[in-house]
Design a protein around this motif. Structure first.
Motif, short mmCIF file in Angstrom:
data_model
loop_
_atom_site.label_atom_id
_atom_site.label_comp_id
_atom_site.label_asym_id
_atom_site.label_seq_id
_atom_site.Cartn_x
_atom_site.Cartn_y
_atom_site.Cartn_z
N PHE A 158 46.85 45.69 46.94
CA PHE A 158 45.78 45.90 47.79
C PHE A 158 45.57 44.57 48.62
N TRP A 159 45.26 43.48 47.81
CA TRP A 159 44.65 42.25 48.61
C TRP A 159 46.04 41.38 49.35
N LYS A 160 47.11 41.62 48.85
CA LYS A 160 48.39 41.41 49.60
C LYS A 160 48.50 41.88 50.70
N GLU A 161 48.24 43.37 50.98
CA GLU A 161 48.45 44.31 51.99
C GLU A 161 47.39 43.92 53.16
N ASN A 162 46.14 43.56 52.61
CA ASN A 162 44.96 43.88 53.52
C ASN A 162 44.17 42.64 53.49
N ILE A 163 44.69 41.20 53.22
CA ILE A 163 43.89 39.94 53.34
C ILE A 163 45.04 39.12 53.76
N SER A 164 44.76 38.37 54.86
CA SER A 164 45.85 37.41 55.20
C SER A 164 45.14 35.98 54.80
N TYR A 165 45.97 34.93 54.70
CA TYR A 165 45.51 33.68 54.19
C TYR A 165 44.64 33.55 53.13
N LEU A 166 45.06 34.41 51.92
CA LEU A 166 44.23 34.32 50.77
C LEU A 166 44.32 33.04 49.86
N LYS A 167 43.22 32.33 49.49
CA LYS A 167 43.51 31.41 48.70
C LYS A 167 42.26 31.57 47.46
N ILE A 168 42.63 30.90 46.53
CA ILE A 168 41.56 30.93 45.25
C ILE A 168 41.68 29.53 44.82
N GLU A 169 40.68 28.50 45.13
CA GLU A 169 40.65 27.21 44.72
C GLU A 169 39.34 27.05 43.80
N ALA A 174 48.98 34.74 45.89
CA ALA A 174 50.17 34.74 46.32
C ALA A 174 50.58 36.13 46.40
N GLY A 175 50.28 37.00 45.68
CA GLY A 175 50.31 38.54 45.66
C GLY A 175 51.70 38.69 44.95
N ASN A 176 51.68 38.09 43.91
CA ASN A 176 52.72 38.29 42.83
C ASN A 176 52.61 39.16 41.65
N LYS A 177 52.81 40.42 41.82
CA LYS A 177 52.10 41.44 40.60
C LYS A 177 52.83 41.16 39.48
N ASP A 178 54.01 40.90 39.51
CA ASP A 178 54.91 40.77 38.08
C ASP A 178 54.29 39.52 37.43
N LYS A 179 53.99 38.38 38.21
CA LYS A 179 53.56 37.19 37.64
C LYS A 179 52.10 37.46 36.80
N THR A 223 39.21 32.29 49.77
CA THR A 223 38.76 32.43 51.43
C THR A 223 40.06 33.38 51.73
N GLY A 224 39.84 33.93 52.96
CA GLY A 224 41.02 34.94 53.49
C GLY A 224 40.36 35.53 54.85
N VAL A 225 41.11 36.33 55.04
CA VAL A 225 40.80 37.25 56.72
C VAL A 225 41.22 38.67 56.40
N HIS A 226 40.41 39.57 56.51
CA HIS A 226 40.79 40.97 56.24
C HIS A 226 41.55 41.33 57.74
N ASN A 227 42.63 41.92 57.45
CA ASN A 227 43.58 42.38 58.47
C ASN A 227 43.06 43.21 59.63
N LYS A 228 42.49 44.19 59.20
CA LYS A 228 42.02 45.36 59.97
C LYS A 228 40.72 44.98 60.79
N THR A 229 39.92 44.29 60.06
CA THR A 229 38.63 44.04 60.84
C THR A 229 38.49 42.66 61.23
N GLY A 230 39.21 41.72 60.87
CA GLY A 230 38.99 40.43 61.29
C GLY A 230 37.97 39.72 60.50
N VAL A 231 37.16 40.38 59.49
CA VAL A 231 36.24 39.69 58.73
C VAL A 231 36.72 38.30 58.07
N LYS A 232 35.96 37.45 57.80
CA LYS A 232 36.38 36.40 57.14
C LYS A 232 35.82 36.32 55.75
N LEU A 233 36.49 36.33 54.86
CA LEU A 233 35.95 35.99 53.40
C LEU A 233 35.82 34.66 53.21
#
Length: 312
Positions: free
Chosen positions: A85-96, A45-50, A126-136
């Motif tokens: 870094f992941w919050k700013e560079n990866i969209s749709y990030l999920k860890i399940e 979720a990109g929640n650094k404090d948590k 899973t996720g997508v790198h914002n700049k390159t569109g590479v799928k994780l």
């Protein structure tokens, strides 16, 4: 004799029992599992404090596949920077949790691990790198050490890092071969197609390697058929349809790729047919991909068209 057998049986039983030694307990539910999974959710979720609230001040993370014997690990600060870094560079990030998997908490009974709990997880990221569109889209295995205050003090990661290579390579332009609009392999495809048009199967099939594989868009993934099966299918097709003309659309391309030195001709056609049962005229757009070997023979044919157009 019976007494000897019984004695031997008892000896083997004792040996077998002696080979087992309990060294703790495995839990499917445990507070340490909860803190680990909550931290992973906060990371996604990109929640650094948590994330910070779940790890100890002396936290260290390691790459479990690193062969550097002097690796000192990454600190809590590094982990929190990674969240940003992941919050700013990866969209749709999920860890399940990986399908069918669940984490384990291990309480060992030895002096080294008396006051900690080990947690092992099997997750999918899973996720997508914002700049390159590479799928994780990759599995992750992690080992955690959770201290007596229920804080994560160690994280050991095991994962395939090759996707990061693709991301890195995608920041710069790179040529991957040469495209030709005139080439001998293009000539072969045109001659082969027009041989079919003129009902000359003997000539048409001389351009194919004897081990050539065939597939089309309507087949299950990874399924192919052989040259012999293709010939049989063509004969059945000609029983139902008459080929009036096969006309090229645009122009073919021959792509000689730099990676793996692949050789592919792509071409676009209109196949003009008459259905013999009712004399209906049918035009079928079709795209072909033909893979060639170093001897100039076709080793794979992939066809893309709508079979719906051929239905009664």
């Amino acid at each position: 004799m019976k007494e000897k057998v019984m004695i031997l049986f008892m000896i083997f039983t004792i040996i077998g029992t002696a080979q087992k030694k309990k060294n703790g307990t495995i839990y499917i539910e445990h507070p340490a599992i909860k803190v680990v999974e909550e931290m992973e959710k906060a990371f996604a979720a990109g929640n650094k404090d948590k994330v910070a609230s779940y790890v100890s001040e002396d936290f260290k993370s390691y790459n479990g596949s690193d062969t550097n014997k002097d690796a000192k690990g990454k600190t809590k600060e590094n982990l929190l920077n990674n969240v940003t870094f992941w919050k700013e560079n990866i969209s749709y990030l999920k860890i399940e949790r990986s399908a069918g998997a669940y984490p384990d908490a291990l309480e060992y009974k030895d002096t080294t691990n008396d006051d900690v709990v080990w947690v092992q997880t099997w997750t999918h990221l899973t996720g997508v790198h914002n700049k390159t569109g590479v799928k994780l889209d990759m599995p992750f295995h992690r080992l955690y050490v959770v201290n007596k205050d229920n804080k994560i003090q160690t994280m050991i990661n095991y994962f395939d890092e090759s996707v990061y290579d693709e991301i890195g390579a995608s920041f710069t332009e790179r040529k991957n071969g040469t495209i030709y609009n005139h080439h001998e392999n293009i000539n072969k495809v045109r001659r082969m197609i027009h041989a079919f048009e003129n009902d000359d199967l003997e000539i048409a099939y001389k351009f194919y390697d004897e081990k050539c594989k065939f597939k089309n868009i309507h087949m299950p993934l990874n399924e192919t058929y052989t040259l012999e099966e293709s010939i049989e299918g063509d004969l059945k097709f000609k029983e139902k349809f008459e080929i009036n003309s096969i006309d090229i659309q645009g122009y073919p391309d021959y792509l000689n790729y730099g990676i793996r030195d692949s050789k592919v001709v792509q071409s676009w056609w209109i196949v003009r047919l008459t259905r013999k049962s009712d004399q209906k005229k049918i035009n079928v757009p079709i795209m072909f991909l033909h893979d060639f070997n170093d001897d100039g023979m076709i080793t794979m044919e992939s066809a893309y068209y709508s079979a719906k157009l051929l239905e009664d």
